[in-house]
Design a protein around this motif. Structure first.
Motif, PDB file in Angstrom:
ATOM      1  N   SER A  55      -1.094  40.107   7.607  1.00 46.58           N
ATOM      2  CA  SER A  55      -1.202  38.649   7.647  1.00 46.58           C
ATOM      3  C   SER A  55      -2.184  38.164   6.592  1.00 46.58           C
ATOM      4  N   GLY A  56      -2.066  36.895   6.271  1.00 48.24           N
ATOM      5  CA  GLY A  56      -2.980  36.291   5.310  1.00 48.24           C
ATOM      6  C   GLY A  56      -3.029  34.790   5.519  1.00 48.24           C
ATOM      7  N   PRO A  57      -3.909  34.110   4.792  1.00 44.47           N
ATOM      8  CA  PRO A  57      -4.037  32.653   4.937  1.00 44.47           C
ATOM      9  C   PRO A  57      -2.920  31.922   4.206  1.00 44.47           C
ATOM     10  N   GLY A  58      -1.699  32.090   4.709  1.00 42.18           N
ATOM     11  CA  GLY A  58      -0.516  31.518   4.097  1.00 42.18           C
ATOM     12  C   GLY A  58       0.261  32.578   3.333  1.00 42.18           C
ATOM     13  N   SER A  59       1.568  32.374   3.198  1.00 40.77           N
ATOM     14  CA  SER A  59       2.369  33.333   2.436  1.00 40.77           C
ATOM     15  C   SER A  59       2.072  33.237   0.940  1.00 40.77           C
ATOM     16  N   LYS A  60       1.544  32.112   0.481  1.00 38.93           N
ATOM     17  CA  LYS A  60       1.255  31.946  -0.945  1.00 38.93           C
ATOM     18  C   LYS A  60       0.226  32.964  -1.440  1.00 38.93           C
ATOM     19  N   PRO A  61      -0.942  33.098  -0.805  1.00 36.17           N
ATOM     20  CA  PRO A  61      -1.862  34.148  -1.255  1.00 36.17           C
ATOM     21  C   PRO A  61      -1.317  35.553  -1.019  1.00 36.17           C
ATOM     22  N   LEU A  62      -0.495  35.720   0.028  1.00 38.70           N
ATOM     23  CA  LEU A  62       0.121  37.028   0.235  1.00 38.70           C
ATOM     24  C   LEU A  62       1.024  37.392  -0.941  1.00 38.70           C
ATOM     25  N   MET A 115       1.922  40.656  -5.828  1.00 36.64           N
ATOM     26  CA  MET A 115       2.143  40.816  -7.265  1.00 36.64           C
ATOM     27  C   MET A 115       1.031  41.643  -7.894  1.00 36.64           C
ATOM     28  N   MET A 116      -0.201  41.411  -7.468  1.00 35.37           N
ATOM     29  CA  MET A 116      -1.319  42.188  -7.990  1.00 35.37           C
ATOM     30  C   MET A 116      -1.193  43.656  -7.595  1.00 35.37           C
ATOM     31  N   ALA A 117      -0.773  43.902  -6.361  1.00 37.42           N
ATOM     32  CA  ALA A 117      -0.678  45.271  -5.869  1.00 37.42           C
ATOM     33  C   ALA A 117       0.441  46.045  -6.552  1.00 37.42           C
ATOM     34  N   VAL A 118       1.566  45.388  -6.811  1.00 37.38           N
ATOM     35  CA  VAL A 118       2.704  46.061  -7.450  1.00 37.38           C
ATOM     36  C   VAL A 118       2.446  46.282  -8.933  1.00 37.38           C
ATOM     37  N   GLY A 119       1.864  45.267  -9.600  1.00 34.99           N
ATOM     38  CA  GLY A 119       1.587  45.362 -11.024  1.00 34.99           C
ATOM     39  C   GLY A 119       2.831  45.141 -11.864  1.00 34.99           C
ATOM     40  N   GLY A 120       2.637  45.012 -13.158  1.00 38.56           N
ATOM     41  CA  GLY A 120       3.738  44.826 -14.084  1.00 38.56           C
ATOM     42  C   GLY A 120       4.281  43.407 -14.082  1.00 38.56           C
ATOM     43  N   GLU A 121       5.222  43.168 -14.981  1.00 38.84           N
ATOM     44  CA  GLU A 121       5.865  41.855 -15.044  1.00 38.84           C
ATOM     45  C   GLU A 121       6.759  41.655 -13.812  1.00 38.84           C
ATOM     46  N   ARG A 167      -2.980  49.296  -0.886  1.00 44.14           N
ATOM     47  CA  ARG A 167      -3.373  48.452  -2.025  1.00 44.14           C
ATOM     48  C   ARG A 167      -3.525  46.992  -1.610  1.00 44.14           C
ATOM     49  N   LEU A 168      -2.576  46.510  -0.825  1.00 49.17           N
ATOM     50  CA  LEU A 168      -2.596  45.115  -0.401  1.00 49.17           C
ATOM     51  C   LEU A 168      -3.832  44.813   0.437  1.00 49.17           C
ATOM     52  N   LEU A 169      -4.182  45.711   1.344  1.00 51.02           N
ATOM     53  CA  LEU A 169      -5.363  45.486   2.168  1.00 51.02           C
ATOM     54  C   LEU A 169      -6.637  45.508   1.335  1.00 51.02           C
ATOM     55  N   GLY A 170      -6.684  46.372   0.322  1.00 46.78           N
ATOM     56  CA  GLY A 170      -7.853  46.379  -0.546  1.00 46.78           C
ATOM     57  C   GLY A 170      -8.025  45.049  -1.255  1.00 46.78           C
ATOM     58  N   ILE A 171      -6.924  44.517  -1.781  1.00 49.93           N
ATOM     59  CA  ILE A 171      -6.979  43.219  -2.452  1.00 49.93           C
ATOM     60  C   ILE A 171      -7.340  42.118  -1.456  1.00 49.93           C
ATOM     61  N   ALA A 172      -6.687  42.138  -0.284  1.00 55.38           N
ATOM     62  CA  ALA A 172      -6.962  41.114   0.731  1.00 55.38           C
ATOM     63  C   ALA A 172      -8.416  41.140   1.171  1.00 55.38           C
ATOM     64  N   SER A 173      -8.977  42.329   1.273  1.00 54.31           N
ATOM     65  CA  SER A 173     -10.373  42.437   1.740  1.00 54.31           C
ATOM     66  C   SER A 173     -11.340  41.756   0.788  1.00 54.31           C
ATOM     67  N   GLU A 174     -10.958  41.668  -0.495  1.00 54.66           N
ATOM     68  CA  GLU A 174     -11.831  41.021  -1.471  1.00 54.66           C
ATOM     69  C   GLU A 174     -11.494  39.544  -1.666  1.00 54.66           C
ATOM     70  N   LEU A 175     -10.282  39.142  -1.293  1.00 53.58           N
ATOM     71  CA  LEU A 175      -9.881  37.750  -1.494  1.00 53.58           C
ATOM     72  C   LEU A 175     -10.107  36.879  -0.263  1.00 53.58           C
ATOM     73  N   TRP A 176      -9.670  37.352   0.923  1.00 52.63           N
ATOM     74  CA  TRP A 176      -9.794  36.494   2.101  1.00 52.63           C
ATOM     75  C   TRP A 176     -10.362  37.188   3.328  1.00 52.63           C
ATOM     76  N   SER A 177     -10.708  38.441   3.245  1.00 58.03           N
ATOM     77  CA  SER A 177     -11.301  39.206   4.349  1.00 58.03           C
ATOM     78  C   SER A 177     -10.344  39.340   5.532  1.00 58.03           C
TER      79      SER A 177
END
Length: 438
Positions: free
Chosen positions: A93-100, A105-111, A262-272
Motif C-alpha cells: 500500500s501507499g499514499p495513493g496509486s500515483k506515488p506507487l 518505475m524507480m524499482a523496475v528501472g529503464g525507459e 526494491r519497492l519497499l526500500g523505495i517506499a521506506s524512504e519516500l513515505w514510510s
C-alpha cells in the motif's frame, strides 16, 4: 541569495492540477466556469467510509511499510473476487496509486513505454526517474494499451540503439479516452511483453466504473501473471481522491518477490507507511460491504449517463467522438473545425484551442498534447463528473436520479456546451457574452 541549479530540469505543475487551479481562480473572480478539466469523481464520500476513518483517527503510530495486514488481506480479497488470486504478502500500500506508480518505475528501472494518449503523469514520472518514456500509439478505438506490434518494434529499435525499455504501462479502462481495450489486444500485448521480457504495470483504478456492467475488464495479470503489477485506489470508484490511499498487487513469482524488496526500500524512504486511519478505512472499502457495492453501482450509472450525454453534444456539433465506455471522460476531436478555428479564432494547436475555451468561454478542458499527443491535435479531454453539482445535496440527487442529465443544473451544463460549440463554429468568431458565476 541561494540559487537553483540552472541545469536542473524544471518540473511543471501537472496539467490536471493546473486546470483545476485555473478554474478555481476564475470562480474566485466571479466569472462563469464550466469545469470539465479535472478528473475528480464528483460524488460525496459515503458515510460508512467517514465512519471508519473516524474510528481509526487515534491510530497515529507508524505501521509496516507494505501496509497493515488487514488492508493487504482486504485488497487480496478484492482481486480474488475479480479472478486474480492474490497473496496478501505481495500487496503493497501507499499514499495513493500515483506515488506507487512512481516507486514502481524507480524499482523496475529503464525507459517506460506508455500509451499515446495516456494519463499525464506516466510520462512525467518516467522523466523524474531519469530514464524517460517512449510513447506508443494505441489501436483505433482502444485507449490505454499501446499497439502491441508498435510496442515490439519500439523495443527492438531502442535496444539496437543501446537503450533499454524495461516496462510498459497500460490503463484499463483508459484515461483520457474513456474506452476499454479488448481482451484480444491485451492478450497480444502480453505476448509481446513475454517475448521481449517487459514488466507490465496495469493501472486499473477505473476498473469498477465500466458503464456496461456485463462487460468485464481483462487484466494483463490473467495472461502474463509472472510479469504484471496491478494498481488501484479509492479515488475514482469511491471518490476518495483527497484521502490518498492505494495498493499494488505484485506477481506471485521470483520476480515479484524481488520487486517487492526494491519497492519497499523505495517506499521506506519516500513515505514510510501510508496513513494508518486511511488504511483502516481502505480495508473496509476493499472488503466491499453491500452498502459500498451499491454506492459504486449508483456512481457507475451516473457516470455513464452524464458522460454519454456530453459525448452526444460534441457529436451533434460535428466533432468526432468515440462512445464512452467507462469512467467519466470523453475525448472529442475538433479537427473537423480546424479550418474555421484557424480563420475565425487563430487557433492552430490544441493548447490554443483550450486556452480559447477557457479564457473566452469559461470552459476548462485539457488538450491532447497534455496526454502525449502532437501539439497540432485538436482532441480534448472532457471530464464530466464535476457537472453533478456544486453541493453534496445536488450530487446526492444526481446519484439517485433515474435520468441525471435531466436535472436542472446538469441540463444547464449540457446546454452551455451546446452554446459554446455553436458559437465556436459561428462564422463571425464573436464570443458569447460572459456570464457571472451564480
Amino acid at each position: 541569495m541561494p540559487a537553483l541549479d540552472p541545469s536542473a530540469r524544471p518540473v511543471p505543475l501537472s496539467p490536471t492540477l493546473a486546470i483545476n487551479e485555473a478554474i478555481a481562480r476564475r470562480r474566485r473572480e466571479g466569472r462563469r466556469v464550466l469545469p470539465l478539466g479535472f478528473g475528480e469523481a464528483g460524488i460525496p464520500i459515503h458515510p460508512a467510509l467517514t465512519r471508519e476513518l473516524a474510528a481509526a483517527a487515534d491510530q497515529g503510530a507508524y505501521g509496516p511499510v507494505a501496509g497493515s495486514a488487514a488492508l493487504r488481506a482486504a485488497a487480496a480479497g478484492y482481486w480474488y473476487r475479480r479472478g486474480l488470486a492474490t497473496d496478501p504478502d505481495l500487496v503493497v500500500s501507499g499514499p495513493g496509486s500515483k506515488p506507487l506508480l512512481y516507486a514502481l518505475m524507480m524499482a523496475v528501472g529503464g525507459e517506460i513505454a506508455v500509451p499515446a494518449p495516456s494519463w499525464v503523469s506516466y510520462a512525467a514520472q518516467a522523466t523524474l526517474t531519469g530514464a524517460g518514456s517512449v510513447p506508443i500509439a494505441t489501436p483505433p478505438g482502444e485507449g490505454g494499451v499501446p499497439n502491441p506490434a508498435l510496442l515490439a518494434d519500439a523495443v527492438v529499435r531502442a535496444r539496437a540503439q543501446g537503450r533499454t525499455i524495461r516496462a510498459v504501462v497500460v490503463t484499463l479502462p483508459d484515461n483520457p479516452t474513456g474506452t476499454l481495450a479488448s481482451a484480444a489486444t491485451v492478450r497480444r500485448l502480453c505476448a509481446v511483453a513475454r517475448e521481449h521480457d517487459l514488466v507490465i504495470i496495469s493501472d486499473e483504478i477505473y476498473r469498477d466504473l465500466v458503464h456496461d456492467p456485463s462487460r468485464t475488464v481483462t487484466s494483463p495479470a490473467e495472461y502474463a501473471p509472472e510479469r504484471t503489477v496491478v494498481t488501484t485506489a479509492l479515488s475514482k470508484s469511491l471518490a476518495a481522491g483527497g484521502w490518498r490511499i492505494g495498493v499494488a498487487r505484485l506477481p506471485d513469482a521470483p520476480f515479484g518477490h524481488e520487486l517487492r524488496a526494491r519497492l519497499l526500500g523505495i517506499a521506506s524512504e519516500l513515505w514510510s507507511s501510508a496513513p494508518a486511519p486511511m488504511q483502516h478505512a481502505a480495508a473496509y472499502a476493499f472488503g466491499e460491504p453491500a452498502e459500498l457495492v451499491e454506492h459504486v453501482d449508483r456512481s457507475r450509472r451516473l457516470h455513464a449517463a452524464v458522460t454519454a450525454a456530453v459525448a452526444d453534444r460534441f457529436a451533434a456539433a460535428g466533432a468526432r467522438v468515440a462512445a464512452p465506455e467507462a469512467a467519466f471522460y470523453t475525448y472529442p476531436d475538433l479537427d473537423p473545425f480546424r479550418d474555421h478555428l484557424r480563420e475565425a479564432h487563430g487557433v492552430r494547436t490544441g493548447a490554443e484551442l483550450t486556452e480559447l475555451l477557457l479564457e473566452r468561454y469559461g470552459v476548462g478542458v485539457l488538450p491532447a498534447a497534455a496526454f502525449g499527443e502532437p501539439e497540432r491535435a485538436l482532441r480534448v479531454r472532457v471530464a464530466t463528473s464535476l457537472l453533478y453539482g456544486d453541493t453534496d445535496e445536488r450530487r446526492l440527487a444526481a446519484l439517485a436520479a433515474p435520468d441525471p442529465a435531466a436535472l436542472p443544473w446538469i441540463a444547464a451544463g449540457l446546454d452551455r456546451i451546446d452554446e459554446v460549440l455553436d458559437d465556436l463554429k459561428a462564422a463571425s468568431g464573436h464570443a458569447l457574452e460572459p456570464a457571472m458565476a451564480g
